[in-house]
Write a protein that holds these residues in place. Structure first.
Motif, PDB file in Angstrom:
ATOM      1  N   CYS A  13       0.827  -1.199   0.000  1.00  0.00           N
ATOM      2  CA  CYS A  13       0.000   0.000   0.000  1.00  0.00           C
ATOM      3  C   CYS A  13       0.859   1.246   0.000  1.00  0.00           C
ATOM      4  N   THR A  15       2.807   2.185   2.688  1.00  0.00           N
ATOM      5  CA  THR A  15       3.852   2.089   3.708  1.00  0.00           C
ATOM      6  C   THR A  15       5.175   1.720   3.055  1.00  0.00           C
ATOM      7  N   THR A  19       9.797   2.316   6.593  1.00  0.00           N
ATOM      8  CA  THR A  19       8.880   2.357   7.733  1.00  0.00           C
ATOM      9  C   THR A  19       8.712   0.967   8.336  1.00  0.00           C
ATOM     10  N   GLN A  61      -3.310  -2.466   4.308  1.00  0.00           N
ATOM     11  CA  GLN A  61      -2.802  -1.261   4.971  1.00  0.00           C
ATOM     12  C   GLN A  61      -3.303  -1.163   6.405  1.00  0.00           C
ATOM     13  N   GLN A  62      -4.544  -1.544   6.646  1.00  0.00           N
ATOM     14  CA  GLN A  62      -5.112  -1.487   7.998  1.00  0.00           C
ATOM     15  C   GLN A  62      -4.299  -2.353   8.962  1.00  0.00           C
ATOM     16  N   ASP A  65      -1.050  -0.558   9.694  1.00  0.00           N
ATOM     17  CA  ASP A  65      -1.324   0.555  10.599  1.00  0.00           C
ATOM     18  C   ASP A  65      -1.521   0.077  12.032  1.00  0.00           C
ATOM     19  N   THR A  66      -2.200  -1.045  12.202  1.00  0.00           N
ATOM     20  CA  THR A  66      -2.417  -1.613  13.530  1.00  0.00           C
ATOM     21  C   THR A  66      -1.093  -1.993  14.179  1.00  0.00           C
ATOM     22  N   LYS A  68       1.858  -0.782  13.448  1.00  0.00           N
ATOM     23  CA  LYS A  68       2.620   0.454  13.668  1.00  0.00           C
ATOM     24  C   LYS A  68       2.124   1.173  14.920  1.00  0.00           C
ATOM     25  N   ASN A  69       0.826   1.298  15.071  1.00  0.00           N
ATOM     26  CA  ASN A  69       0.262   1.952  16.250  1.00  0.00           C
ATOM     27  C   ASN A  69       0.630   1.204  17.526  1.00  0.00           C
ATOM     28  N   GLU A  72       4.550   1.673  18.295  1.00  0.00           N
ATOM     29  CA  GLU A  72       4.848   3.052  18.691  1.00  0.00           C
ATOM     30  C   GLU A  72       4.313   3.349  20.083  1.00  0.00           C
TER      31      GLU A  72
END
Length: 79
Positions: A13, A15, A19, A61-62, A65-66, A68-69, A72
């Motif tokens: 996607c 990313t 990253t 992508q979701q 993102d999960t 990554k969140n 972090e």
């Protein structure tokens, strides 16, 4: 399932590979500080994601993102 970035077959996607590698590095740093198995599981999950991306299979992508969140947030708790 998202499609690979047309500019690079190795990018899921939107990313970037940088990253993804940085996410893995945060997991390694968290594990080295705590020796917590949960962080080792994250590192192994990132290895799986990176292998998939390298094979041309792009994760959603979701999902990225999960992950990554999660890392972090966890890393901030350690600082």
């Amino acid at each position: 399932m998202c499609s690979c970035n047309k500019n690079s077959a190795n990018s899921p996607c939107t990313t970037s590979n940088n990253t993804l590698y940085e996410m893995r590095r945060l997991g390694v740093r968290a594990y080295n500080r705590t020796m917590n198995q949960e962080y080792m599981d994250f590192i192994l999950e990132m290895d799986s994601v990176l292998y998939s991306v390298g094979s041309g299979q792009c994760p959603e992508q979701q999902y990225i993102d999960t992950l990554k969140n999660y890392i972090e947030s966890e890393y901030k708790k350690l600082n």
